[in-house]
Motif scaffolding. Structure first.
Motif, mmCIF file in Angstrom:
data_model
loop_
_atom_site.group_PDB
_atom_site.id
_atom_site.type_symbol
_atom_site.label_atom_id
_atom_site.label_comp_id
_atom_site.label_asym_id
_atom_site.label_seq_id
_atom_site.Cartn_x
_atom_site.Cartn_y
_atom_site.Cartn_z
ATOM 1 N N LEU A 36 0.823 -1.216 0.000
ATOM 2 C CA LEU A 36 0.000 0.000 0.000
ATOM 3 C C LEU A 36 0.855 1.264 0.000
ATOM 4 O O LEU A 36 0.524 2.244 -0.682
ATOM 5 N N VAL A 37 1.923 1.256 0.781
ATOM 6 C CA VAL A 37 2.798 2.431 0.822
ATOM 7 C C VAL A 37 3.433 2.677 -0.544
ATOM 8 O O VAL A 37 3.417 3.799 -1.072
ATOM 9 N N LEU A 38 3.977 1.627 -1.149
ATOM 10 C CA LEU A 38 4.587 1.783 -2.468
ATOM 11 C C LEU A 38 3.556 2.234 -3.503
ATOM 12 O O LEU A 38 3.825 3.114 -4.333
ATOM 13 N N HIS A 39 2.380 1.637 -3.457
ATOM 14 C CA HIS A 39 1.306 1.973 -4.395
ATOM 15 C C HIS A 39 0.952 3.452 -4.268
ATOM 16 O O HIS A 39 0.795 4.166 -5.273
ATOM 17 N N THR A 40 0.854 3.932 -3.031
ATOM 18 C CA THR A 40 0.499 5.332 -2.790
ATOM 19 C C THR A 40 1.596 6.266 -3.272
ATOM 20 O O THR A 40 1.319 7.288 -3.925
ATOM 21 N N VAL A 41 2.850 5.930 -2.966
ATOM 22 C CA VAL A 41 3.978 6.747 -3.416
ATOM 23 C C VAL A 41 3.975 6.883 -4.938
ATOM 24 O O VAL A 41 4.150 7.980 -5.485
ATOM 25 N N LEU A 42 3.758 5.770 -5.621
ATOM 26 C CA LEU A 42 3.814 5.778 -7.084
ATOM 27 C C LEU A 42 2.636 6.525 -7.700
ATOM 28 O O LEU A 42 2.798 7.265 -8.682
ATOM 29 N N LEU A 43 1.454 6.371 -7.137
ATOM 30 C CA LEU A 43 0.288 7.101 -7.657
ATOM 31 C C LEU A 43 0.448 8.603 -7.434
ATOM 32 O O LEU A 43 0.054 9.408 -8.294
ATOM 33 N N GLN A 44 1.022 8.982 -6.321
ATOM 34 C CA GLN A 44 1.255 10.402 -6.075
ATOM 35 C C GLN A 44 2.268 10.963 -7.070
ATOM 36 O O GLN A 44 2.125 12.093 -7.555
ATOM 37 N N GLU A 45 3.281 10.184 -7.407
ATOM 38 C CA GLU A 45 4.261 10.632 -8.391
ATOM 39 C C GLU A 45 3.625 10.728 -9.776
ATOM 40 O O GLU A 45 3.918 11.663 -10.545
ATOM 41 N N ALA A 46 2.769 9.759 -10.113
ATOM 42 C CA ALA A 46 2.062 9.820 -11.391
ATOM 43 C C ALA A 46 1.193 11.069 -11.472
ATOM 44 O O ALA A 46 1.126 11.742 -12.509
ATOM 45 N N GLU A 47 0.531 11.401 -10.376
ATOM 46 C CA GLU A 47 -0.293 12.613 -10.321
ATOM 47 C C GLU A 47 0.573 13.859 -10.514
ATOM 48 O O GLU A 47 0.213 14.777 -11.258
ATOM 49 N N ARG A 48 1.719 13.885 -9.872
ATOM 50 C CA ARG A 48 2.612 15.052 -9.974
ATOM 51 C C ARG A 48 3.092 15.264 -11.398
ATOM 52 O O ARG A 48 3.207 16.410 -11.869
#
Length: 248
Positions: A36-48
């Motif tokens: 979940l942590v990795l998934h969240t980090v990556l989705l936030q980067e995709a959003e950025r």
């Protein structure tokens, strides 16, 4: 649990749902939170970066495609790999082997199994002619009554760790240590070896290039995830790269 990534809370409900996919992991809770942590980090980067996709997984794949790059292996690199790993491109390698299996079971402590296996191996090192006799007495494999004989085996026919040892032993050689596999502990001896034919470089060049590309991709992806996690403000857990996670 009080876990947040750059201010975004990972809820207990989300963790409970993710746990369903990690029941076979050694530590299901750790594995679920890690994911979940990795998934969240990556989705936030995709959003950025403005990376889009039809769903979360597609956005992460698109992010990797955009941000993780590896060079194609040139012909010289492939030739070097071919020269150094010729055994991987040989067709028809075959060995005749035998083994004694000490199977791990809930009723027998692993340490006792190791002691027994080590004692039998020591006896065989002194008296190799007793192999068939001791295989019949100790082996938990169906080959035990046959003196441990496994017949002729080709590369890839057994599990990887067993396969690797078989094709490194010289004919007549008894492995000097117990081999551990998913089946238990093994004493292994190669009786005979039949060498195969080395495939030509041109026949395997594309396979080598793809293998090297995949290895480079895995290294680059690991480095990218390490950087992303290092940049993130993660509360409630300690996530060191992509390897270790400690619940706080």
């Amino acid at each position: 649990m009080g876990i947040a990534v750059n201010g975004f809370e990972i809820t207990d409900i989300a963790i409970e749902q993710e746990l369903l996919h990690h029941q076979t992991a050694g530590n299901p809770l750790k594995s679920a939170v890690h994911e979940l942590v990795l998934h969240t980090v990556l989705l936030q980067e995709a959003e950025r970066l403005g990376v889009v996709g039809i769903d979360a997984d597609a956005r992460i794949e698109a992010l990797f495609a955009q941000e993780v790059h590896v060079p194609q292996a040139d012909e010289a690199t492939c030739e070097t790999y071919y020269r150094n790993h010729g055994e991987r491109f040989t067709n028809g390698d075959m060995v005749e082997a035998r083994h004694i299996l000490f199977q791990v079971t809930p009723d027998v402590p692993l340490e006792l199994l190791r002691e027994t296996g080590a004692a039998v191996l020591a006896e065989l090192q002194l008296h190799p002619e007793r192999f068939a006799e001791l295989a019949q007495e100790y082996s938990n494999c169906a080959s035990g009554p046959l003196g441990g004989n496994l017949g002729q085996l080709t590369r890839g026919q057994t599990v990887a760790e067993f396969d690797d040892l078989l094709f490194r032993l010289a004919p007549g050689a008894l492995a000097g240590r117990l081999l551990e596999s998913r089946f238990g502990l093994h004493i292994v001896q190669v009786l005979r070896r039949i060498d195969g034919a080395l495939l030509g470089f041109d026949a395997v060049k594309s396979q080598i290039a793809e293998n090297l590309r995949r290895q480079a991709w895995q290294r680059a992806l690991h480095q990218y995830l390490h950087i992303m996690v290092g940049r993130a403000d993660i509360d409630g857990v300690t996530l060191d790269g992509t390897d270790r996670l400690l619940l706080q």
